[in-house]
Scaffold this motif. Structure first.
Motif, PDB file in Angstrom:
ATOM      1  N   ALA A 152      -2.430  -4.179  -5.078  1.00 50.50           N
ATOM      2  CA  ALA A 152      -3.580  -3.428  -5.427  1.00 50.50           C
ATOM      3  C   ALA A 152      -4.086  -2.756  -6.351  1.00 50.50           C
ATOM      4  O   ALA A 152      -3.270  -2.178  -6.755  1.00 50.50           O
ATOM      5  N   ASN A 153      -4.443  -3.053  -7.736  1.00 45.88           N
ATOM      6  CA  ASN A 153      -4.460  -2.150  -8.804  1.00 45.88           C
ATOM      7  C   ASN A 153      -4.188  -0.068  -8.290  1.00 45.88           C
ATOM      8  O   ASN A 153      -3.450   0.306  -9.701  1.00 45.88           O
ATOM      9  N   ASN A 154      -4.442  -0.014  -7.552  1.00 43.11           N
ATOM     10  CA  ASN A 154      -4.566   1.255  -7.453  1.00 43.11           C
ATOM     11  C   ASN A 154      -3.340   1.498  -6.288  1.00 43.11           C
ATOM     12  O   ASN A 154      -2.980   3.079  -6.163  1.00 43.11           O
ATOM     13  N   TYR A 155      -2.895   0.698  -5.919  1.00 41.96           N
ATOM     14  CA  TYR A 155      -1.989   0.982  -5.033  1.00 41.96           C
ATOM     15  C   TYR A 155      -0.284   2.406  -5.525  1.00 41.96           C
ATOM     16  O   TYR A 155       0.235   1.708  -7.103  1.00 41.96           O
ATOM     17  N   GLY A 156      -0.239   3.229  -4.955  1.00 45.60           N
ATOM     18  CA  GLY A 156       0.764   3.496  -4.989  1.00 45.60           C
ATOM     19  C   GLY A 156       1.572   4.622  -4.557  1.00 45.60           C
ATOM     20  O   GLY A 156       1.611   4.229  -3.657  1.00 45.60           O
ATOM     21  N   PRO A 157       1.598   5.468  -4.980  1.00 49.61           N
ATOM     22  CA  PRO A 157       0.627   7.064  -5.912  1.00 49.61           C
ATOM     23  C   PRO A 157       1.959   6.757  -6.661  1.00 49.61           C
ATOM     24  O   PRO A 157       3.748   6.145  -6.970  1.00 49.61           O
ATOM     25  N   TRP A 173       0.826  -1.192  -0.029  1.00 45.03           N
ATOM     26  CA  TRP A 173       0.172   0.391   0.023  1.00 45.03           C
ATOM     27  C   TRP A 173       1.159   1.347   0.366  1.00 45.03           C
ATOM     28  O   TRP A 173       0.698   2.129  -0.558  1.00 45.03           O
ATOM     29  N   HIS A 174       1.859   1.467   1.086  1.00 42.04           N
ATOM     30  CA  HIS A 174       2.711   2.405   1.129  1.00 42.04           C
ATOM     31  C   HIS A 174       4.130   1.895   0.104  1.00 42.04           C
ATOM     32  O   HIS A 174       4.490   0.776   0.577  1.00 42.04           O
ATOM     33  N   ASN A 175       5.221   2.988   0.440  1.00 44.58           N
ATOM     34  CA  ASN A 175       6.764   2.682   0.112  1.00 44.58           C
ATOM     35  C   ASN A 175       6.830   2.037  -1.312  1.00 44.58           C
ATOM     36  O   ASN A 175       8.684   1.572  -2.270  1.00 44.58           O
ATOM     37  N   PHE A 176       6.055   1.449  -2.078  1.00 47.73           N
ATOM     38  CA  PHE A 176       6.185   0.971  -3.204  1.00 47.73           C
ATOM     39  C   PHE A 176       6.232   1.629  -4.522  1.00 47.73           C
ATOM     40  O   PHE A 176       6.140   1.046  -5.768  1.00 47.73           O
ATOM     41  N   GLY A 177       5.467   3.054  -4.781  1.00 51.60           N
ATOM     42  CA  GLY A 177       4.806   4.262  -5.462  1.00 51.60           C
ATOM     43  C   GLY A 177       6.096   4.010  -6.434  1.00 51.60           C
ATOM     44  O   GLY A 177       6.961   4.135  -5.696  1.00 51.60           O
ATOM     45  N   CYS A 178       6.452   5.833  -6.962  1.00 49.07           N
ATOM     46  CA  CYS A 178       7.041   6.334  -7.597  1.00 49.07           C
ATOM     47  C   CYS A 178       7.423   7.490  -7.362  1.00 49.07           C
ATOM     48  O   CYS A 178       8.890   7.841  -7.740  1.00 49.07           O
ATOM     49  N   VAL A 179       7.178   7.526  -5.629  1.00 50.98           N
ATOM     50  CA  VAL A 179       7.667   8.795  -5.079  1.00 50.98           C
ATOM     51  C   VAL A 179       8.811   7.534  -3.772  1.00 50.98           C
ATOM     52  O   VAL A 179       9.452   8.545  -3.456  1.00 50.98           O
ATOM     53  N   THR A 180       8.779   7.082  -4.149  1.00 49.75           N
ATOM     54  CA  THR A 180       9.969   6.895  -3.175  1.00 49.75           C
ATOM     55  C   THR A 180      11.200   5.721  -4.083  1.00 49.75           C
ATOM     56  O   THR A 180      10.594   4.942  -4.755  1.00 49.75           O
ATOM     57  N   PRO A 181      12.252   5.754  -4.192  1.00 46.83           N
ATOM     58  CA  PRO A 181      13.420   5.522  -4.498  1.00 46.83           C
ATOM     59  C   PRO A 181      13.273   3.896  -4.880  1.00 46.83           C
ATOM     60  O   PRO A 181      12.541   3.733  -4.429  1.00 46.83           O
ATOM     61  N   GLU A 182      13.559   3.082  -6.220  1.00 49.46           N
ATOM     62  CA  GLU A 182      13.515   1.868  -6.295  1.00 49.46           C
ATOM     63  C   GLU A 182      14.611   1.886  -5.813  1.00 49.46           C
ATOM     64  O   GLU A 182      13.829   0.326  -5.129  1.00 49.46           O
ATOM     65  N   ASP A 183      15.639   1.577  -5.284  1.00 48.62           N
ATOM     66  CA  ASP A 183      16.348   0.975  -4.890  1.00 48.62           C
ATOM     67  C   ASP A 183      15.837   0.824  -3.125  1.00 48.62           C
ATOM     68  O   ASP A 183      16.248  -0.382  -2.787  1.00 48.62           O
ATOM     69  N   ASP A 226     -11.307   3.436  -6.981  1.00 47.24           N
ATOM     70  CA  ASP A 226     -11.300   4.232  -8.433  1.00 47.24           C
ATOM     71  C   ASP A 226      -9.655   3.639  -8.950  1.00 47.24           C
ATOM     72  O   ASP A 226      -8.776   3.994  -8.012  1.00 47.24           O
ATOM     73  N   MET A 227     -10.032   3.644 -10.454  1.00 47.56           N
ATOM     74  CA  MET A 227      -8.803   3.530 -10.666  1.00 47.56           C
ATOM     75  C   MET A 227      -8.489   4.017 -12.266  1.00 47.56           C
ATOM     76  O   MET A 227      -7.485   4.673 -12.520  1.00 47.56           O
ATOM     77  N   TRP A 228      -8.957   4.194 -12.730  1.00 44.65           N
ATOM     78  CA  TRP A 228      -9.522   5.111 -13.908  1.00 44.65           C
ATOM     79  C   TRP A 228     -10.483   5.924 -13.813  1.00 44.65           C
ATOM     80  O   TRP A 228     -11.455   5.741 -13.219  1.00 44.65           O
ATOM     81  N   ASP A 229     -10.376   6.627 -14.651  1.00 49.85           N
ATOM     82  CA  ASP A 229     -12.056   8.256 -15.315  1.00 49.85           C
ATOM     83  C   ASP A 229     -12.920   7.323 -16.038  1.00 49.85           C
ATOM     84  O   ASP A 229     -12.927   6.362 -16.632  1.00 49.85           O
ATOM     85  N   GLY A 230     -13.774   7.881 -15.845  1.00 47.42           N
ATOM     86  CA  GLY A 230     -15.223   6.894 -16.324  1.00 47.42           C
ATOM     87  C   GLY A 230     -15.985   6.219 -16.227  1.00 47.42           C
ATOM     88  O   GLY A 230     -15.585   5.753 -14.589  1.00 47.42           O
ATOM     89  N   PRO A 231     -17.399   5.250 -16.165  1.00 41.80           N
ATOM     90  CA  PRO A 231     -17.678   4.605 -15.754  1.00 41.80           C
ATOM     91  C   PRO A 231     -17.541   3.298 -15.256  1.00 41.80           C
ATOM     92  O   PRO A 231     -18.223   2.588 -14.563  1.00 41.80           O
ATOM     93  N   TYR A 232     -16.653   2.480 -16.046  1.00 40.53           N
ATOM     94  CA  TYR A 232     -15.972   1.325 -15.787  1.00 40.53           C
ATOM     95  C   TYR A 232     -14.806   1.326 -15.167  1.00 40.53           C
ATOM     96  O   TYR A 232     -14.342   0.579 -14.811  1.00 40.53           O
ATOM     97  N   GLY A 233     -14.241   2.907 -14.241  1.00 32.20           N
ATOM     98  CA  GLY A 233     -12.943   2.739 -13.378  1.00 32.20           C
ATOM     99  C   GLY A 233     -13.116   2.249 -12.252  1.00 32.20           C
ATOM    100  O   GLY A 233     -11.734   2.471 -11.747  1.00 32.20           O
ATOM    101  N   SER A 234     -13.986   2.447 -11.479  1.00 30.81           N
ATOM    102  CA  SER A 234     -14.388   1.676 -10.388  1.00 30.81           C
ATOM    103  C   SER A 234     -15.561   0.585  -9.667  1.00 30.81           C
ATOM    104  O   SER A 234     -16.234   0.373 -10.933  1.00 30.81           O
ATOM    105  N   TRP A 235     -15.916   0.245  -8.665  1.00 29.60           N
ATOM    106  CA  TRP A 235     -16.745  -0.105  -8.311  1.00 29.60           C
ATOM    107  C   TRP A 235     -16.545  -1.659  -8.543  1.00 29.60           C
ATOM    108  O   TRP A 235     -15.420  -2.433  -8.940  1.00 29.60           O
TER     109      TRP A 235
END
Length: 330
Positions: free
Chosen positions: A62-67, A32-42, A100-109
């Motif tokens: 999860a699909n939306n884990y990031g950021p 959930w945390h510490n594995f998105g693009c704001v954390t250094p890859e190393d 919530d993952m992407w815009d539009g009516p099919y990006g969530s739920w």
């Protein structure tokens, strides 16, 4: 690069997941945390390597884990290719969809459209043909329940996931979900919910006992209440803490005088037991026989190894459990 298999698995405790053939480590790694693009890859890579070396075979995404959304899966996909290609069958990888993952009516739920499309995207980011476990991340009150559940059945039958899990579903919906999946020969493997010393809703609401009665495992997320159940905030809010710089999940107003008093009293009990508050908090969750595993986050290998001390924590005495109940009731 890695410990021998004997060393890797000897120190870890594995628990059977419900009425299944799956054994999960008592402590699993959450992305959930510490594995998105704001954390250094190393930094992320070092945590994953340390976890695997310690016998943690279960990685939870999860699909939306990031950021940004999708970043955690993409990063693990790179690690799987670069570091773990030879170890895929030693790993138990989970992902989810419905938030919530992407815009539009099919990006969530939890429509068939969203669940199928999201899992396909996740497999692409992870570079995998299948995941070991796929969750419906939340109950969708607007989509017919049969549509959601039949989609989960079909996902297993299509070979895109080996097992199905439910996450954060209310009691009645979970009961119907367990029955439908069992009747269609795709029994639910595990329920993911939040249990910690400060949030025991799955116990009081009957979620925990319901899962056990249905032969379903249980895995707890946020076991340290986003850091409140550590020694991090004993003396105020550190400038480099999550509460100070990332209020999305832990706001400063959560640290009320009453909460701080409970933290200090729990910390005193942990010290009397010869361990850190975080260790005791994890051990308390694992003391519940219905719990299969606890998901931890880690910002460094050192933090991960400190959390693993919960595997060797002494059993709670009846007096200690009574004191914990007393502290939490005040």
């Amino acid at each position: 690069m890695y410990n021998s298999k004997a060393d890797r698995y000897s120190a870890m405790c594995y628990r059977r997941c419900g009425h299944s053939g799956v054994l999960l480590p008592a402590i699993s790694l959450g992305f959930w945390h510490n594995f998105g693009c704001v954390t250094p890859e190393d930094q992320s890579r070092a945590i994953v390597r340390a976890a695997f070396d310690a016998g943690i075979t279960h990685f939870d995404l999860a699909n939306n884990y990031g950021p940004e959304p999708g970043a955690a899966e993409q990063r693990l996909g790179k690690f799987l290719k670069d570091d773990f290609a030879a170890y895929r069958d030693e790993l138990f990888i989970a992902t989810k969809a419905a938030y919530d993952m992407w815009d539009g009516p099919y990006g969530s739920w939890a429509s068939r459209k969203h669940l199928m499309a999201s899992l396909d995207q996740s497999l692409c980011r992870l570079g995998l043909e299948y995941v070991d476990l796929f969750y419906c991340h939340r109950y969708d009150p607007a989509t017919p329940l049969k549509e959601t559940l039949q989609t989960l059945v079909d996902i297993v039958r299509q070979g895109k996931a080996l097992y199905i899990g439910l996450s954060r579903w209310p009691l009645e919906a979970a009961a119907r979900g367990y029955a439908y999946l069992r009747e269609h020969d795709v029994p639910c493997l595990i329920y993911q919910g939040r249990i910690n010393l400060f949030d025991q809703a799955p116990k009081s609401e009957g979620i925990l006992s319901q899962a056990a009665d249905n032969g379903v495992g249980f895995i707890s997320f946020s076991p340290l209440a986003q850091g409140l159940l550590t020694n991090r905030y004993l003396n105020g809010i550190p400038v480099d803490s999550r509460m100070a710089h990332d209020p999305r999940f832990l706001r400063a107003d959560a640290l009320t005088p009453e909460v701080l008093s409970r933290i200090k009293r729990l910390n005193a009990l942990a010290e009397a037991r010869g361990e850190e508050l975080a260790t005791m908090a994890l051990s308390w969750i694992l003391s519940h026989k219905e719990v299969t595993s606890v998901l931890i986050g880690a910002s460094s290998p050192e933090q991960l190894h400190r959390n693993l001390k919960a595997l060797k924590s002494p059993q709670f005495t009846s007096e200690e459990l009574a004191l914990i109940d007393q502290i939490l009731a005040q």
